[in-house]
Design a protein around this motif. Structure first.
Motif, PDB file in Angstrom:
ATOM      1  N   TYR A  31      17.349 -12.560 -55.898  1.00  0.00           N
ATOM      2  CA  TYR A  31      16.655 -11.276 -56.090  1.00  0.00           C
ATOM      3  C   TYR A  31      15.926 -10.861 -54.814  1.00  0.00           C
ATOM      4  O   TYR A  31      15.917  -9.678 -54.449  1.00  0.00           O
ATOM      5  CB  TYR A  31      15.667 -11.373 -57.246  1.00  0.00           C
TER       6      TYR A  31
ATOM      7  N   VAL B  94      12.471  -6.118 -59.530  1.00  0.00           N
ATOM      8  CA  VAL B  94      12.068  -7.063 -60.551  1.00  0.00           C
ATOM      9  C   VAL B  94      11.272  -6.319 -61.614  1.00  0.00           C
ATOM     10  O   VAL B  94      10.216  -5.754 -61.334  1.00  0.00           O
ATOM     11  CB  VAL B  94      11.219  -8.206 -59.956  1.00  0.00           C
TER      12      VAL B  94
ATOM     13  N   THR C   1      14.089  -8.313 -65.928  1.00  0.00           N
ATOM     14  CA  THR C   1      14.415  -9.456 -65.074  1.00  0.00           C
ATOM     15  C   THR C   1      13.777 -10.724 -65.617  1.00  0.00           C
ATOM     16  O   THR C   1      14.401 -11.794 -65.646  1.00  0.00           O
ATOM     17  CB  THR C   1      13.926  -9.205 -63.643  1.00  0.00           C
TER      18      THR C   1
ATOM     19  N   ASP D 106      18.624  -5.025 -63.874  1.00  0.00           N
ATOM     20  CA  ASP D 106      17.421  -5.845 -63.984  1.00  0.00           C
ATOM     21  C   ASP D 106      17.704  -7.171 -64.664  1.00  0.00           C
ATOM     22  O   ASP D 106      17.243  -8.228 -64.232  1.00  0.00           O
ATOM     23  CB  ASP D 106      16.330  -5.099 -64.763  1.00  0.00           C
TER      24      ASP D 106
ATOM     25  N   SER E  34      20.154 -11.405 -63.010  1.00  0.00           N
ATOM     26  CA  SER E  34      19.531 -12.697 -63.293  1.00  0.00           C
ATOM     27  C   SER E  34      20.422 -13.543 -64.200  1.00  0.00           C
ATOM     28  O   SER E  34      20.542 -14.760 -64.011  1.00  0.00           O
ATOM     29  CB  SER E  34      18.157 -12.504 -63.937  1.00  0.00           C
TER      30      SER E  34
END
Length: 365
Positions: A182, A189, A193, A274, A278
């Motif tokens: 990231y 973020v 996230t 977002d 991840s």
């Protein structure tokens, strides 16, 4: 049966395999390099925190032909702060500007309406305070700490403390890499996230626990035999679950990749980025750590035990004696001391195993 299915069956029976555990120093080196890169990226570039964490204003426009680059320039000129602009699927714009209060947001809203040639009443401005994001971050850290503690306690009880330590290190490894990506990529973020980061912990732990369960069963009575060292049993267990781990990871990555590359990239649904980034990075890192980090690390820790050191000496001595006589280990004149039946079918050590279901060729007893 498909080739992958055939390979999985052969891995499970011990007819073929790859020695992951023996090459653990290579995997450790790769992981350390990736982790250092992630930490450096985090330290140098930092995280691009969304307005939920820093506070600011969000301006939503109706459908417009103004490009994203022009809208960013207009917003930064009007506010004096860095702006993030996302083109939504219906042609509207979502403009985020951090660190604005109500009065500043009203002024920027009017200026943007003039620049974009949009009536002010059709512009939608929202003020976001940083306190909400801080609460989410604090709760996330608390949840993460509780999760890690419960994982260590459960694995220590269900398996043993060495496996708990290895699983914990693998989880920290996955989180560090994901957060570092990231920072390097510069994705924003947001609370989404944070949700994604917490979600990947379960996926990361799943494959690790599957291998550990096979290793626990396969290593029963291991000190009563002289065929395999603990590292070899660990490698057999890892090979036995390899295809299942790959299949599970691929199936999980496909929809996440659709969210990231199609939903976020092609359709411009920026909010999907977002959570999807991840999840994508975390799932891949979790599969890697369960194969190349967790299991080899357990083998390293177990091989330090006096019992396992003594077992390794006996195994190597038996093989040396058999080699001196020009025989295989099974022909050395000693009884076939079998590990638990699950160990014999848990996977493979290295390369072809000869005739039958993973048994080396030689005189039957």
């Amino acid at each position: 049966m498909s080739r992958l299915g055939t390979l999985g069956a052969r891995l499970y029976r011990g007819e073929v395999g790859y020695d992951f555990v023996a090459k653990r120093k290579i995997w450790y080196g790769i992981s350390i390099l990736i982790t250092i890169t992630a930490i450096v990226g985090l330290a140098v570039r930092g995280l691009n925190l969304g307005i939920e964490f820093k506070g600011g204003a969000v301006f939503n426009t109706p459908s417009t032909s103004v490009s994203v680059s022009k809208a960013e320039a207009y917003a930064e000129e009007a506010s004096g702060h860095v702006a993030i602009v996302q083109k939504l699927g219906n042609g509207s714009l979502r403009i985020q500007v951090s660190e604005l209060d109500q009065a500043q947001a009203n002024s920027v809203n009017k200026t943007l309406a003039d620049k974009l040639d949009i009536p002010v009443e059709k512009m939608n401005a929202e003020i976001v305070g940083p306190s909400w994001g801080e609460q989410i971050a604090n709760k996330a850290w608390t949840g993460l700490a509780v999760f890690m503690l419960l994982v260590v306690i459960y694995l220590a009880i269900a398996f043993e403390w060495r496996m708990a330590i290895a699983a914990l290190i693998a989880l920290i490894h996955d989180l560090t890499i994901t957060i570092g990506v990231y920072a390097l990529v510069g994705f924003e973020v947001t609370p989404g996230t944070v949700i994604g980061l917490l979600t990947i912990l379960g996926y990361s732990l799943y494959d690790t626990v599957v291998v550990f369960d096979g290793l626990k069963e396969g290593s029963k009575g291991i000190t009563k035999q002289t065929r395999y060292t603990y590292s070899e049993i660990a490698n057999r267990s890892l090979n036995g679950t390899l295809v299942r781990s790959i299949n599970t990871t691929v199936v999980a990555l496909l929809p996440v990749a659709g969210l990231l590359f199609i939903g976020g990239g092609v359709l411009g649904a920026g909010m999907l980025n977002d959570i999807s980034l991840s999840l994508f990075v975390g799932l891949a890192a979790g599969a890697y750590s369960s194969i190349f980090i967790a299991t080899p690390l357990v083998a390293d820790l177990k091989e330090r035990e006096p019992q396992m050191k003594a077992l390794k000496k006996r195994v190597l001595a038996k093989r040396a004696a058999a080699a001196a006589k020009g025989e295989s280990a099974d022909e050395s004149g000693e009884p076939q001391d079998e590990v638990h039946d699950d160990a014999a079918s848990a996977g493979a050590v290295v390369g072809p195993r000869g005739r039958g279901h993973g048994r080396t060729s030689g005189r039957r007893r």
